[in-house]
Design a protein around this motif. Structure first.
Motif, mmCIF file in Angstrom:
data_model
loop_
_atom_site.group_PDB
_atom_site.id
_atom_site.type_symbol
_atom_site.label_atom_id
_atom_site.label_comp_id
_atom_site.label_asym_id
_atom_site.label_seq_id
_atom_site.Cartn_x
_atom_site.Cartn_y
_atom_site.Cartn_z
ATOM 1 N N LEU A 34 0.716 -1.385 0.492
ATOM 2 C CA LEU A 34 -0.193 -0.088 -0.525
ATOM 3 C C LEU A 34 0.761 1.386 -0.346
ATOM 4 N N LYS A 35 2.287 1.088 0.592
ATOM 5 C CA LYS A 35 3.489 2.479 0.592
ATOM 6 C C LYS A 35 4.343 2.080 -0.440
ATOM 7 N N THR A 36 3.991 1.023 -0.603
ATOM 8 C CA THR A 36 5.074 0.524 -2.186
ATOM 9 C C THR A 36 4.330 -0.100 -3.317
ATOM 10 N N PRO A 37 3.522 0.302 -3.832
ATOM 11 C CA PRO A 37 2.818 -0.700 -4.832
ATOM 12 C C PRO A 37 4.024 -0.820 -5.704
ATOM 13 N N PRO A 38 3.499 -2.305 -6.304
ATOM 14 C CA PRO A 38 4.366 -3.133 -7.456
ATOM 15 C C PRO A 38 4.410 -2.343 -8.875
ATOM 16 N N SER A 39 5.161 -1.787 -9.824
ATOM 17 C CA SER A 39 5.250 -1.816 -10.701
ATOM 18 C C SER A 39 3.612 -2.276 -12.200
ATOM 19 N N ARG A 40 3.155 -2.480 -12.773
ATOM 20 C CA ARG A 40 2.591 -3.020 -13.888
ATOM 21 C C ARG A 40 3.543 -4.419 -14.379
ATOM 22 N N SER A 41 4.690 -4.404 -14.612
ATOM 23 C CA SER A 41 5.202 -5.587 -15.179
ATOM 24 C C SER A 41 5.736 -6.389 -13.668
ATOM 25 N N GLN A 42 6.030 -5.467 -12.644
ATOM 26 C CA GLN A 42 5.761 -7.109 -11.234
ATOM 27 C C GLN A 42 4.571 -7.348 -11.051
ATOM 28 N N LEU A 43 3.428 -6.889 -11.396
ATOM 29 C CA LEU A 43 2.357 -7.039 -10.899
ATOM 30 C C LEU A 43 1.574 -7.800 -11.644
ATOM 31 N N ASP A 45 3.650 -10.262 -13.799
ATOM 32 C CA ASP A 45 4.789 -11.082 -13.196
ATOM 33 C C ASP A 45 4.476 -12.230 -12.159
ATOM 34 N N MET A 46 3.909 -11.945 -11.233
ATOM 35 C CA MET A 46 3.469 -12.393 -9.410
ATOM 36 C C MET A 46 2.078 -12.593 -10.077
ATOM 37 N N LEU A 52 -2.416 -17.051 -11.321
ATOM 38 C CA LEU A 52 -3.506 -16.900 -11.695
ATOM 39 C C LEU A 52 -4.493 -16.166 -13.001
ATOM 40 N N SER A 53 -5.722 -15.475 -12.868
ATOM 41 C CA SER A 53 -6.021 -14.680 -14.127
ATOM 42 C C SER A 53 -6.055 -13.304 -12.866
ATOM 43 N N VAL A 54 -5.980 -12.275 -13.348
ATOM 44 C CA VAL A 54 -5.795 -10.945 -13.174
ATOM 45 C C VAL A 54 -6.750 -10.456 -12.579
ATOM 46 N N ARG A 55 -7.912 -11.241 -12.810
ATOM 47 C CA ARG A 55 -9.558 -10.565 -12.455
ATOM 48 C C ARG A 55 -10.034 -12.060 -10.544
ATOM 49 N N ARG A 93 -3.666 -10.427 -1.093
ATOM 50 C CA ARG A 93 -2.262 -9.709 -0.532
ATOM 51 C C ARG A 93 -3.061 -11.211 0.657
ATOM 52 N N PRO A 94 -1.713 -11.425 1.044
ATOM 53 C CA PRO A 94 -0.524 -11.193 0.664
ATOM 54 C C PRO A 94 0.194 -12.145 -0.521
ATOM 55 N N PHE A 95 0.355 -11.518 -2.087
ATOM 56 C CA PHE A 95 1.623 -12.662 -2.358
ATOM 57 C C PHE A 95 2.422 -12.752 -1.767
ATOM 58 N N VAL A 96 3.416 -14.189 -2.177
ATOM 59 C CA VAL A 96 4.841 -14.244 -1.928
ATOM 60 C C VAL A 96 5.244 -15.307 -3.503
ATOM 61 N N LEU A 97 6.532 -14.370 -3.165
ATOM 62 C CA LEU A 97 7.481 -15.198 -4.158
ATOM 63 C C LEU A 97 8.884 -15.444 -3.386
ATOM 64 N N THR A 98 9.013 -16.810 -3.895
ATOM 65 C CA THR A 98 10.029 -17.548 -3.317
ATOM 66 C C THR A 98 11.127 -18.191 -4.879
ATOM 67 N N PRO A 99 12.125 -19.083 -4.224
ATOM 68 C CA PRO A 99 12.493 -19.344 -5.717
ATOM 69 C C PRO A 99 11.691 -21.298 -5.859
ATOM 70 N N LEU A 100 10.739 -21.193 -4.772
ATOM 71 C CA LEU A 100 10.112 -22.702 -5.372
ATOM 72 C C LEU A 100 8.695 -22.213 -5.842
ATOM 73 N N GLY A 101 8.465 -21.250 -5.953
ATOM 74 C CA GLY A 101 7.423 -20.260 -6.924
ATOM 75 C C GLY A 101 6.231 -18.938 -6.531
ATOM 76 N N ALA A 102 6.235 -18.520 -6.720
ATOM 77 C CA ALA A 102 5.182 -17.895 -6.134
ATOM 78 C C ALA A 102 2.866 -18.446 -5.887
ATOM 79 N N ARG A 103 2.786 -17.349 -5.121
ATOM 80 C CA ARG A 103 0.960 -17.873 -4.238
ATOM 81 C C ARG A 103 0.610 -16.898 -3.933
ATOM 82 N N LEU A 104 -0.717 -16.637 -4.268
ATOM 83 C CA LEU A 104 -1.668 -16.034 -3.317
ATOM 84 C C LEU A 104 -1.893 -16.449 -2.173
ATOM 85 N N CYS A 105 -1.489 -16.035 -1.008
ATOM 86 C CA CYS A 105 -1.277 -17.317 0.301
ATOM 87 C C CYS A 105 -2.943 -16.982 1.034
#
Length: 140
Positions: A34-43, A45-46, A52-55, A93-105
């Motif tokens: 909320l203070k430091t939103p991701p860029s369009r490309s980061q969003l 990508d994650m 997931l779909s954007v929706r 939220r929360p999105f988590v990114l690790t070397p093992l993958g990414a998830r909306l937790c």
């Protein structure tokens, strides 16, 4: 292990997810989106890495979702991304990114799918629900 969490400290699910990461003995990079939103490309990508779909990545509860008319099925991914970037509270939220993958937790224990096991000890959510036993194993 390099881990990033897009975190909202006012969200219980996000706090539980962060605590589970730390219970694995890992201090993640915490981005208060909320203070430091991701860029369009980061969003984009994650969302894609999480499968997931954007929706599916748009948060409805406690947001201006309805006021902005985002329930309109004719809206494109570009429209939804624009809204999420203008109003970061719309990013689920929360999105988590690790070397093992990414998830909306959601729920928070989804993070265990992309963390090394076993955990370092027992863990219960803020509401008392046990998630990890004393040996560091996931409770089914």
């Amino acid at each position: 292990m390099d881990i990033t969490i897009y975190h909202n400290p006012n969200c219980g699910t996000s706090r539980n997810t962060l605590a589970l990461i730390r219970n694995a003995g890992i201090e993640p990079k915490v981005i208060e989106y909320l203070k430091t939103p991701p860029s369009r490309s980061q969003l984009k990508d994650m969302i894609a890495k999480a499968g997931l779909s954007v929706r599916e990545a748009v948060r409805e509860k406690g947001t201006p979702y309805a006021d902005l008319g985002l329930d309109n099925p004719a809206l494109t991914d570009v429209d939804l991304l624009d809204a999420m970037l203008e109003h970061p509270i719309l990013i689920n939220r929360p999105f988590v990114l690790t070397p093992l993958g990414a998830r909306l937790c959601r729920p928070s224990e989804v993070v265990l799918d992309i963390l090394p096991l076993p955990q370092k000890g027992a863990f219960a959510k803020e509401d008392g629900e046990p998630v990890i036993d004393a040996e560091g194993n996931r409770i089914a």
